[in-house]
Design a protein around this motif. Structure first.
Motif, PDB file in Angstrom:
ATOM      1  N   GLY A   8       6.795   3.188   2.436  1.00 45.61           N
ATOM      2  CA  GLY A   8       6.088   3.607   3.648  1.00 45.61           C
ATOM      3  C   GLY A   8       6.327   5.060   4.010  1.00 45.61           C
ATOM      4  O   GLY A   8       5.380   5.814   4.316  1.00 45.61           O
ATOM      5  N   ASP A   9       7.576   5.498   3.988  1.00 41.06           N
ATOM      6  CA  ASP A   9       7.892   6.893   4.324  1.00 41.06           C
ATOM      7  C   ASP A   9       7.287   7.859   3.309  1.00 41.06           C
ATOM      8  O   ASP A   9       6.772   8.926   3.674  1.00 41.06           O
ATOM      9  CB  ASP A   9       9.405   7.082   4.387  1.00 41.06           C
ATOM     10  N   MET A  10       7.329   7.480   2.029  1.00 39.30           N
ATOM     11  CA  MET A  10       6.767   8.339   0.990  1.00 39.30           C
ATOM     12  C   MET A  10       5.250   8.465   1.130  1.00 39.30           C
ATOM     13  O   MET A  10       4.676   9.541   0.938  1.00 39.30           O
ATOM     14  CB  MET A  10       7.132   7.784  -0.387  1.00 39.30           C
ATOM     15  N   ILE A  11       4.598   7.357   1.479  1.00 37.77           N
ATOM     16  CA  ILE A  11       3.144   7.384   1.676  1.00 37.77           C
ATOM     17  C   ILE A  11       2.786   8.284   2.851  1.00 37.77           C
ATOM     18  O   ILE A  11       1.849   9.096   2.775  1.00 37.77           O
ATOM     19  CB  ILE A  11       2.615   5.958   1.894  1.00 37.77           C
ATOM     20  N   LEU A  12       3.525   8.161   3.942  1.00 41.32           N
ATOM     21  CA  LEU A  12       3.271   8.999   5.115  1.00 41.32           C
ATOM     22  C   LEU A  12       3.465  10.475   4.797  1.00 41.32           C
ATOM     23  O   LEU A  12       2.627  11.323   5.154  1.00 41.32           O
ATOM     24  CB  LEU A  12       4.196   8.582   6.257  1.00 41.32           C
ATOM     25  N   LEU A  13       4.540  10.807   4.090  1.00 38.14           N
ATOM     26  CA  LEU A  13       4.799  12.195   3.718  1.00 38.14           C
ATOM     27  C   LEU A  13       3.721  12.730   2.773  1.00 38.14           C
ATOM     28  O   LEU A  13       3.261  13.870   2.917  1.00 38.14           O
ATOM     29  CB  LEU A  13       6.177  12.301   3.054  1.00 38.14           C
ATOM     30  N   SER A  14       3.304  11.895   1.824  1.00 36.27           N
ATOM     31  CA  SER A  14       2.289  12.312   0.864  1.00 36.27           C
ATOM     32  C   SER A  14       0.966  12.624   1.551  1.00 36.27           C
ATOM     33  O   SER A  14       0.352  13.677   1.302  1.00 36.27           O
ATOM     34  CB  SER A  14       2.099  11.223  -0.193  1.00 36.27           C
ATOM     35  N   TYR A  15       0.509  11.732   2.418  1.00 38.69           N
ATOM     36  CA  TYR A  15      -0.762  11.960   3.115  1.00 38.69           C
ATOM     37  C   TYR A  15      -0.675  13.171   4.041  1.00 38.69           C
ATOM     38  O   TYR A  15      -1.634  13.954   4.151  1.00 38.69           O
ATOM     39  CB  TYR A  15      -1.165  10.721   3.904  1.00 38.69           C
ATOM     40  N   THR A  16       0.466  13.342   4.707  1.00 39.33           N
ATOM     41  CA  THR A  16       0.625  14.490   5.606  1.00 39.33           C
ATOM     42  C   THR A  16       0.544  15.799   4.838  1.00 39.33           C
ATOM     43  O   THR A  16      -0.175  16.735   5.236  1.00 39.33           O
ATOM     44  CB  THR A  16       1.970  14.391   6.347  1.00 39.33           C
ATOM     45  N   GLY A  23      -5.248   1.792  -2.898  1.00 41.35           N
ATOM     46  CA  GLY A  23      -4.677   1.060  -1.770  1.00 41.35           C
ATOM     47  C   GLY A  23      -5.689   0.129  -1.124  1.00 41.35           C
ATOM     48  O   GLY A  23      -5.372  -1.007  -0.757  1.00 41.35           O
ATOM     49  N   GLY A  24      -6.930   0.607  -0.989  1.00 40.46           N
ATOM     50  CA  GLY A  24      -7.982  -0.238  -0.443  1.00 40.46           C
ATOM     51  C   GLY A  24      -8.356  -1.378  -1.367  1.00 40.46           C
ATOM     52  O   GLY A  24      -8.735  -2.465  -0.919  1.00 40.46           O
ATOM     53  N   TRP A  25      -8.226  -1.141  -2.680  1.00 38.02           N
ATOM     54  CA  TRP A  25      -8.507  -2.186  -3.668  1.00 38.02           C
ATOM     55  C   TRP A  25      -7.558  -3.368  -3.493  1.00 38.02           C
ATOM     56  O   TRP A  25      -7.957  -4.529  -3.597  1.00 38.02           O
ATOM     57  CB  TRP A  25      -8.387  -1.596  -5.061  1.00 38.02           C
ATOM     58  N   LEU A  26      -6.293  -3.073  -3.196  1.00 37.51           N
ATOM     59  CA  LEU A  26      -5.324  -4.142  -2.947  1.00 37.51           C
ATOM     60  C   LEU A  26      -5.734  -4.982  -1.753  1.00 37.51           C
ATOM     61  O   LEU A  26      -5.728  -6.222  -1.800  1.00 37.51           O
ATOM     62  CB  LEU A  26      -3.940  -3.538  -2.722  1.00 37.51           C
ATOM     63  N   ASN A  27      -6.116  -4.325  -0.672  1.00 38.06           N
ATOM     64  CA  ASN A  27      -6.510  -5.036   0.539  1.00 38.06           C
ATOM     65  C   ASN A  27      -7.770  -5.859   0.329  1.00 38.06           C
ATOM     66  O   ASN A  27      -7.870  -7.009   0.792  1.00 38.06           O
ATOM     67  CB  ASN A  27      -6.717  -4.022   1.670  1.00 38.06           C
ATOM     68  N   GLU A  28      -8.749  -5.291  -0.383  1.00 37.33           N
ATOM     69  CA  GLU A  28      -9.998  -6.009  -0.626  1.00 37.33           C
ATOM     70  C   GLU A  28      -9.789  -7.218  -1.546  1.00 37.33           C
ATOM     71  O   GLU A  28     -10.373  -8.286  -1.332  1.00 37.33           O
ATOM     72  CB  GLU A  28     -11.025  -5.057  -1.248  1.00 37.33           C
ATOM     73  N   SER A  65      -2.823 -12.230   7.978  1.00 39.70           N
ATOM     74  CA  SER A  65      -1.761 -11.431   7.357  1.00 39.70           C
ATOM     75  C   SER A  65      -2.198 -10.908   5.996  1.00 39.70           C
ATOM     76  O   SER A  65      -1.519 -11.111   4.999  1.00 39.70           O
ATOM     77  CB  SER A  65      -0.490 -12.274   7.202  1.00 39.70           C
ATOM     78  N   SER A  66      -3.352 -10.269   5.979  1.00 36.67           N
ATOM     79  CA  SER A  66      -3.829  -9.712   4.716  1.00 36.67           C
ATOM     80  C   SER A  66      -2.953  -8.521   4.332  1.00 36.67           C
ATOM     81  O   SER A  66      -2.755  -7.595   5.119  1.00 36.67           O
ATOM     82  CB  SER A  66      -5.282  -9.252   4.856  1.00 36.67           C
ATOM     83  N   PRO A  67      -2.384  -8.506   3.124  1.00 32.52           N
ATOM     84  CA  PRO A  67      -1.445  -7.452   2.740  1.00 32.52           C
ATOM     85  C   PRO A  67      -2.133  -6.102   2.559  1.00 32.52           C
ATOM     86  O   PRO A  67      -3.275  -6.027   2.101  1.00 32.52           O
ATOM     87  CB  PRO A  67      -0.868  -7.955   1.413  1.00 32.52           C
ATOM     88  N   THR A  68      -1.441  -5.048   2.912  1.00 29.88           N
ATOM     89  CA  THR A  68      -1.942  -3.692   2.734  1.00 29.88           C
ATOM     90  C   THR A  68      -0.782  -2.716   2.754  1.00 29.88           C
ATOM     91  O   THR A  68       0.263  -2.988   3.362  1.00 29.88           O
ATOM     92  CB  THR A  68      -2.955  -3.329   3.835  1.00 29.88           C
ATOM     93  N   MET A  69      -0.955  -1.581   2.087  1.00 31.03           N
ATOM     94  CA  MET A  69       0.044  -0.526   2.137  1.00 31.03           C
ATOM     95  C   MET A  69      -0.201   0.340   3.384  1.00 31.03           C
ATOM     96  O   MET A  69      -1.354   0.579   3.759  1.00 31.03           O
ATOM     97  CB  MET A  69      -0.045   0.357   0.891  1.00 31.03           C
ATOM     98  N   THR A  70       0.861   0.773   4.019  1.00 32.90           N
ATOM     99  CA  THR A  70       0.748   1.585   5.231  1.00 32.90           C
ATOM    100  C   THR A  70       1.619   2.831   5.121  1.00 32.90           C
ATOM    101  O   THR A  70       2.530   2.884   4.288  1.00 32.90           O
ATOM    102  CB  THR A  70       1.175   0.787   6.478  1.00 32.90           C
ATOM    103  N   PHE A  74       1.879   3.722  10.595  1.00 35.73           N
ATOM    104  CA  PHE A  74       1.021   4.601  11.387  1.00 35.73           C
ATOM    105  C   PHE A  74      -0.445   4.395  11.028  1.00 35.73           C
ATOM    106  O   PHE A  74      -1.328   4.549  11.875  1.00 35.73           O
ATOM    107  CB  PHE A  74       1.404   6.066  11.164  1.00 35.73           C
ATOM    108  N   PHE A  75      -0.728   4.075   9.795  1.00 39.55           N
ATOM    109  CA  PHE A  75      -2.090   3.815   9.342  1.00 39.55           C
ATOM    110  C   PHE A  75      -2.025   2.891   8.136  1.00 39.55           C
ATOM    111  O   PHE A  75      -1.011   2.816   7.441  1.00 39.55           O
ATOM    112  CB  PHE A  75      -2.819   5.124   8.976  1.00 39.55           C
ATOM    113  N   SER A  76      -3.127   2.183   7.894  1.00 34.18           N
ATOM    114  CA  SER A  76      -3.233   1.285   6.746  1.00 34.18           C
ATOM    115  C   SER A  76      -4.155   1.907   5.709  1.00 34.18           C
ATOM    116  O   SER A  76      -5.174   2.515   6.052  1.00 34.18           O
ATOM    117  CB  SER A  76      -3.787  -0.076   7.179  1.00 34.18           C
ATOM    118  N   ILE A  77      -3.797   1.746   4.444  1.00 28.06           N
ATOM    119  CA  ILE A  77      -4.611   2.311   3.366  1.00 28.06           C
ATOM    120  C   ILE A  77      -5.713   1.321   3.022  1.00 28.06           C
ATOM    121  O   ILE A  77      -5.489   0.306   2.372  1.00 28.06           O
ATOM    122  CB  ILE A  77      -3.754   2.613   2.124  1.00 28.06           C
TER     123      ILE A  77
END
Length: 208
Positions: free
Chosen positions: A69-77, A121-126, A157-162, A166-169
């Protein structure tokens, strides 16, 4: 890891689709007879195992999200900041072929990386939700509480990366990022008119 989890959800969906199709191939009378003999217990056991497998995959997604989660947030920022700076600097004239190639290659790389991460990330959720249409079309004769619990779990409880929650992918995140970049880029242009005039008059070379 995201690709592996997506593949496992796809396998689970294919297993559900194959089972429901095999049931639908039977006539209505055969389905009723199926529910009045010993096979009914096997049917309930099958859906219980499916639900437990889905729950296990959801827990794996949650654990992976906690670790990344922290790595994803840092990467997007970092990606969004880099895109904003590159777009702002692109408003001035560039000297030489090397600088032009560097700008377009670096800018294209960051945009492509952001889009690809969002798509996967969206592919996982879909994929995690892809079994819902099949589950909703299960014949009434074989519908049982395990199927109802599975449908409710997929809805709630559909799984998703966040990004640290702060936000869901999801696939829609790409459009949200694009709208955010346009908004902040317009704000940067409005509040940095002096810097733009300096770039245009002096033709300074700035690399980021």
């Amino acid at each position: 890891m995201c690709i592996i989890l997506t593949f496992r959800f796809e396998q689970l969906k294919d297993k559900i689709v194959c089972y429901v199709k095999s049931i639908n191939l039977c006539g209505r009378r055969d389905i009723v007879n199926l529910c009045h003999n010993q096979t009914e217990k096997i049917d309930v056991l099958f859906w219980k195992n499916i639900r437990e497998d889905y729950n296990g995959l959801c827990q794996m997604c949650s654990t992976t999200n906690d670790l990344l989660g922290d790595m994803i947030l840092l990467s997007y920022t970092c990606n969004i900041i880099f895109i904003l700076v590159q777009l702002f600097v692109s408003l001035r004239d560039r000297d030489g072929t090397v600088e032009t190639i560097y700008f377009f290659s670096s800018f294209g790389f960051v945009v492509a990386r952001t889009v690809i991460v969002s798509i996967y990330g969206g592919w996982l959720n879909e994929t995690a939700k892809s079994a819902l249409p099949t589950l909703n079309a299960v014949p009434t004769e074989i519908y049982n509480p395990e199927i109802a619990c599975l449908i409710n779990q997929i809805h709630t409880s559909s799984p998703t990366m966040t990004g640290h929650d702060f936000f869901s992918i999801t696939k829609g995140l790409i459009l949200s990022i694009a709208a955010t970049i346009i908004t902040y880029e317009l704000a940067l242009i409005q509040f940095n008119q002096v810097a733009l005039k300096k770039f245009s008059s002096n033709n300074d070379t700035v690399c980021y």
